[in-house]
Motif scaffolding. Sequence first.
Motif, PDB file in Angstrom:
ATOM      1  N   UNK A 150     -77.088  97.087  81.965  1.00 33.85           N
ATOM      2  CA  UNK A 150     -76.708  97.170  83.364  1.00 33.85           C
ATOM      3  C   UNK A 150     -75.380  96.472  83.628  1.00 33.85           C
ATOM      4  N   UNK A 151     -75.185  95.299  82.966  1.00 32.53           N
ATOM      5  CA  UNK A 151     -73.922  94.581  83.121  1.00 32.53           C
ATOM      6  C   UNK A 151     -72.769  95.418  82.585  1.00 32.53           C
ATOM      7  N   UNK A 152     -72.991  96.001  81.403  1.00 37.15           N
ATOM      8  CA  UNK A 152     -71.949  96.847  80.815  1.00 37.15           C
ATOM      9  C   UNK A 152     -71.598  97.980  81.765  1.00 37.15           C
ATOM     10  N   UNK A 153     -72.642  98.683  82.228  1.00 34.65           N
ATOM     11  CA  UNK A 153     -72.416  99.862  83.066  1.00 34.65           C
ATOM     12  C   UNK A 153     -71.702  99.471  84.351  1.00 34.65           C
ATOM     13  N   UNK A 154     -72.168  98.407  84.987  1.00 30.39           N
ATOM     14  CA  UNK A 154     -71.619  98.044  86.274  1.00 30.39           C
ATOM     15  C   UNK A 154     -70.232  97.442  86.168  1.00 30.39           C
ATOM     16  N   UNK A 155     -69.993  96.649  85.118  1.00 31.20           N
ATOM     17  CA  UNK A 155     -68.720  95.935  85.045  1.00 31.20           C
ATOM     18  C   UNK A 155     -67.607  96.820  84.526  1.00 31.20           C
ATOM     19  N   UNK A 156     -67.898  97.601  83.492  1.00 33.04           N
ATOM     20  CA  UNK A 156     -66.829  98.401  82.900  1.00 33.04           C
ATOM     21  C   UNK A 156     -66.670  99.750  83.579  1.00 33.04           C
ATOM     22  N   UNK A 157     -67.745 100.255  84.203  1.00 36.89           N
ATOM     23  CA  UNK A 157     -67.633 101.503  84.951  1.00 36.89           C
ATOM     24  C   UNK A 157     -67.200 102.660  84.072  1.00 36.89           C
ATOM     25  N   UNK A 158     -66.646 103.672  84.695  1.00 40.30           N
ATOM     26  CA  UNK A 158     -66.065 104.794  83.965  1.00 40.30           C
ATOM     27  C   UNK A 158     -67.041 105.473  83.025  1.00 40.30           C
ATOM     28  N   UNK A 159     -66.565 105.707  81.814  1.00 40.27           N
ATOM     29  CA  UNK A 159     -67.361 106.467  80.868  1.00 40.27           C
ATOM     30  C   UNK A 159     -68.583 105.686  80.391  1.00 40.27           C
ATOM     31  N   UNK A 160     -68.385 104.360  80.182  1.00 39.46           N
ATOM     32  CA  UNK A 160     -69.510 103.522  79.780  1.00 39.46           C
ATOM     33  C   UNK A 160     -70.631 103.678  80.799  1.00 39.46           C
ATOM     34  N   UNK A 161     -70.241 103.564  82.070  1.00 39.51           N
ATOM     35  CA  UNK A 161     -71.213 103.635  83.152  1.00 39.51           C
ATOM     36  C   UNK A 161     -71.935 104.984  83.141  1.00 39.51           C
ATOM     37  N   UNK A 162     -71.159 106.075  83.089  1.00 44.78           N
ATOM     38  CA  UNK A 162     -71.839 107.366  83.216  1.00 44.78           C
ATOM     39  C   UNK A 162     -72.704 107.635  81.992  1.00 44.78           C
ATOM     40  N   UNK A 163     -72.271 107.169  80.817  1.00 43.59           N
ATOM     41  CA  UNK A 163     -73.121 107.361  79.637  1.00 43.59           C
ATOM     42  C   UNK A 163     -74.435 106.594  79.779  1.00 43.59           C
TER      43      UNK A 163
END
Lengths: 306, 330
Positions: free
Chosen positions: B128-141
């Motif tokens: 969740x931290x990865x997705x929320x903090x980095x956003x973009x492709x990381x988030x959508x994946x």
Amino acid sequence: MGRFMLKRLWHGLIVILGVTVIVFVVTRMVGDPVRVMLPLEATAEQRVAFEKRLGFDRSIPVQFAAYVGDLVRLDFGDSLWQRRPAMEIVFERLPLTLQLTAAGIILAIVLAIPLGIVAALRPGGLADRLTVTVSLLGLSVPQFWLGLLLIVVFAVQFRVLPTSGAASAKHIILPAVTLALPALARLVMLVRSSMIDELNQQYVKTASAKGMPFIRVVGMHALRNAAVPVVTLAGWELIRALAGYTVVVETVFAWPGLGLTAIQAIERQDLILLQAIVFTVAIMVVFINIAMDISYKMIDPRIRLA
Amino acid sequence: MVDAPSDHSVASPDDIGGRPHELFSAARGLGKELWQDKPGFIGLLLLVALVLVAIFAPLIAPHDPAAQSLRERLLPPAWVLDGSWVHPLGTDNLGRDVLSRIMFGARVSLLVGTGVVVVAGGFGVFMGLLAGYFGGRTDSFIMRWVDTQVAFPGLLLALIILAVVGPSMTTVIVVLALNGWMVYARITRGVVLSVREEPYVEAAELVGCKPARVLYRHVLPNLTSPLLTLAILEFARIILAEAALSFLGLGVQPPATSWGLDVATGKEYMFRAWWLVTFPGLAIGIVVLAINLLASWARVTSDPQEREKRFARFMARRQAGAGTREAIAK
């Protein structure tokens, strides 16, 4: 609407593809299916013959292609336990699971709406506190234990209902009630809280002030707006029941549906039958998800399908 | 902004790193609030009792949970005719003491519950931290992955994994964690997204904090209260799930003890020996109820809106009780 449907179907396809890959990896690569399915005393020749029969002697990509091909044709091979096509068994047992799930979920919804409304009419009142307490108890008690208690009370003490099996219409009562109770508890809580929120809205006061009968205010205005979260949860309960709770409830009541069959397949180490069951339920779950998304649109025109 | 009399700040990790007296007063404030909420307090007491029983099971259990005694098979509980206080809750089909088995079963429930919450929570919060903090492709994946897994009920895959790998306590923990991490990821991502734009996060980034430090020092503390409530609720769900798996014969295997397993054994003797099914099931129910009571207190306490409502109710009661004098003084 057409684009939305396509998008949802595409997403559903991804889910099924994900399941396919994971099941393939778990059964062929993490575990040794031959070791699981063959008896311990099997000789080396028997192993080789068995591997050849199921195609496990081929390379992994070839196996995967063949596997996907079998899935598309819904052909999982013969059940090791019953020695006939696995899908034949699935189609035989599926109606029983569907009956039980439908009975349980309908029971839960039909009871949850009036109970939740009554509780919401006077938050903190006697009916409300009773409903909340009983729901909390219902959520805390393990379902299988509840089923066993119901058997002891209604089948053994009072002898009014049969203990297990699916021989007559009476047989569905206890399993359906057991299946319904946790869903009922969660639904009641949600109907209650959504109704409390809606009844505090200005439009409810307006409707009452202009002299609309209270029943109509509650039933027509508040209930309709409270329906969206309730339908969402009801859909979830349907999925959870179909793909989870029925396994437990069918085992408790020896209800010969898919859930009980899955447990029997595991006990008999029949991975072929188990896979057939898992895929059938997975496909049904995907379709229920799509149906749920469409039904929101019908209830709440504010939701735009994108 | 009204300030409730019992409204001391909830302990946040910044306090923990800070002055001890602040931590102490925060803990005391929380304790006082918990005391006001009687069901939550009772829930906490029951849980503490359970943890103590689980830890000291070898010392306080009257018998060895695995010791069989064929001459003492299916003895009823002490208060029933033919029962004796040697076996307060009776014995099972192999003459094993039901009370001792329940005490040792508590260890399994707590161990599996803690294990799954730590593994699923750790992984979920990380994603969740990865997705929320980095956003973009990381988030959508990550979120696509979460959505796909949420759309699919985990029990089915759990059945396949258990059938292939074979049931054991480790398998149960792994399987339940695999099915439970998504909800942590979703909540974490939501909070991170809302916190990301806060000036103090931007300030931290501007002064050159590395992402790991920003996430750990500045973002993570915002997650304490939602994650705490979630973890408590998940704990209850996992205890029920472990019991159900063990009941189905897919969880903890004999000779180990588990409440679910004991109910499954008792099921065969249900009509002759009611106590075999009743007591382990009751143990599960009481523990889960205790956790639920605590969770509903934690939810209200950690949610500012709910606190407001509770404060309003508290004031209404006080005014009704002590008349207008208090109201004027306020």
